[in-house]
Design an enzyme around this catalytic site. Structure first.
Site, PDB file in Angstrom:
ATOM      1  N   GLY A  10      58.333  67.935  17.427  1.00  0.00           N
ATOM      2  CA  GLY A  10      58.089  66.845  18.320  1.00  0.00           C
ATOM      3  C   GLY A  10      58.937  67.551  19.529  1.00  0.00           C
TER       4      GLY A  10
ATOM      5  CD  GLN B  44      63.223  67.732  23.567  1.00  0.00           C
ATOM      6  OE1 GLN B  44      62.244  67.444  23.116  1.00  0.00           O
ATOM      7  NE2 GLN B  44      63.926  68.629  22.779  1.00  0.00           N
TER       8      GLN B  44
ATOM      9  CB  CYS C  88      67.391  68.477  18.832  1.00  0.00           C
ATOM     10  SG  CYS C  88      66.748  67.960  20.460  1.00  0.00           S
ATOM     11  CG  LEU C  89      62.493  72.200  19.641  1.00  0.00           C
ATOM     12  CD1 LEU C  89      60.873  72.068  20.239  1.00  0.00           C
ATOM     13  CD2 LEU C  89      62.696  73.555  18.674  1.00  0.00           C
TER      14      LEU C  89
ATOM     15  CG  HIS D 250      64.911  63.485  17.551  1.00  0.00           C
ATOM     16  ND1 HIS D 250      65.704  64.055  16.896  1.00  0.00           N
ATOM     17  CD2 HIS D 250      64.446  64.020  18.539  1.00  0.00           C
ATOM     18  CE1 HIS D 250      66.183  65.123  17.644  1.00  0.00           C
ATOM     19  NE2 HIS D 250      65.359  65.197  18.521  1.00  0.00           N
ATOM     20  CD  GLU D 251      60.807  64.360  19.712  1.00  0.00           C
ATOM     21  OE1 GLU D 251      60.997  64.574  20.874  1.00  0.00           O
ATOM     22  OE2 GLU D 251      61.084  65.266  18.787  1.00  0.00           O
TER      23      GLU D 251
ATOM     24  CG  HIS E 239      64.790  63.845  23.368  1.00  0.00           C
ATOM     25  ND1 HIS E 239      65.959  64.584  23.558  1.00  0.00           N
ATOM     26  CD2 HIS E 239      64.212  64.315  22.372  1.00  0.00           C
ATOM     27  CE1 HIS E 239      65.996  65.335  23.024  1.00  0.00           C
ATOM     28  NE2 HIS E 239      65.250  65.409  21.834  1.00  0.00           N
TER      29      HIS E 239
HETATM   30 CO    CO Z   1      65.028  66.427  20.195  1.00  0.00          CO
END
Ligand code: CO
Length: 156
Positions: free
Chosen positions: A46, A51, A89-90, A131-132, A135
């Site tokens: 995701g 991000q 997480c990226l 999670h997304e 953000h």
């Molecule tokens: Co993330």
């Protein structure tokens, strides 16, 4: 399409509350295309627009079941149960952590055709949606994690 640079923790864009999308134009469809390509290039499940430095309420998700969700202005409308899992997480590449989330969510969003959609999600997809969407409100999983583990550097 292009692979975008992923912002990491410490970048203020990750702490902002993202703005709703008001119209689906070429700029937005280009952003969606680039976010999907960036998610695959980074081998993530995701990615949220903040991000990649865009403070807009847009996320893309593919948990590996062959469905790519492109969510514009997503809202969780129902949550049930609890589910503990390990997240990464990226934007926080050096840590993984145990996070408790709802086990089931219903999420409404607009797709790129402008249609309002509803997804019913369990477990991994439900975790990913939560999670997304965090953000979009400036929240990183490390703020919710019960425990954090430093990842070993597996590159090289
Ligand atoms: Co993330």
């Amino acid at each position: 399409m292009a692979v975008l640079k992923i912002c990491t923790a410490g970048n203020p864009v990750l702490k902002q509350v993202a703005k709703p999308v008001e119209k689906i134009d070429k700029r937005l469809t280009r952003l969606l295309n680039n976010m999907v390509e960036t998610m695959y290039a980074a081998e993530g499940v995701g990615l949220a627009a903040p991000q990649v430095g865009e403070s807009r309420r847009v996320v893309v998700i593919d948990v590996g079941d062959g469905v790519v969700y492109e969510m514009i202005n997503p809202v969780i409308t129902k949550k049930e149960g609890t589910y503990l899992s390990t997240e990464g997480c990226l934007s926080v590449p050096e840590y993984s952590g145990e996070v408790e989330r709802a086990a089931y969510v219903e999420c409404e969003y607009t797709n790129r055709q402008g249609e309002r959609m509803l997804v019913q999600a369990r477990e991994l997809l439900a975790v990913c949606i939560q999670h997304e969407l965090d953000h979009l409100d400036g929240v990183l999983f490390i703020e919710k994690a019960k425990s954090l583990t430093v990842k070993k550097d597996t590159e090289e």
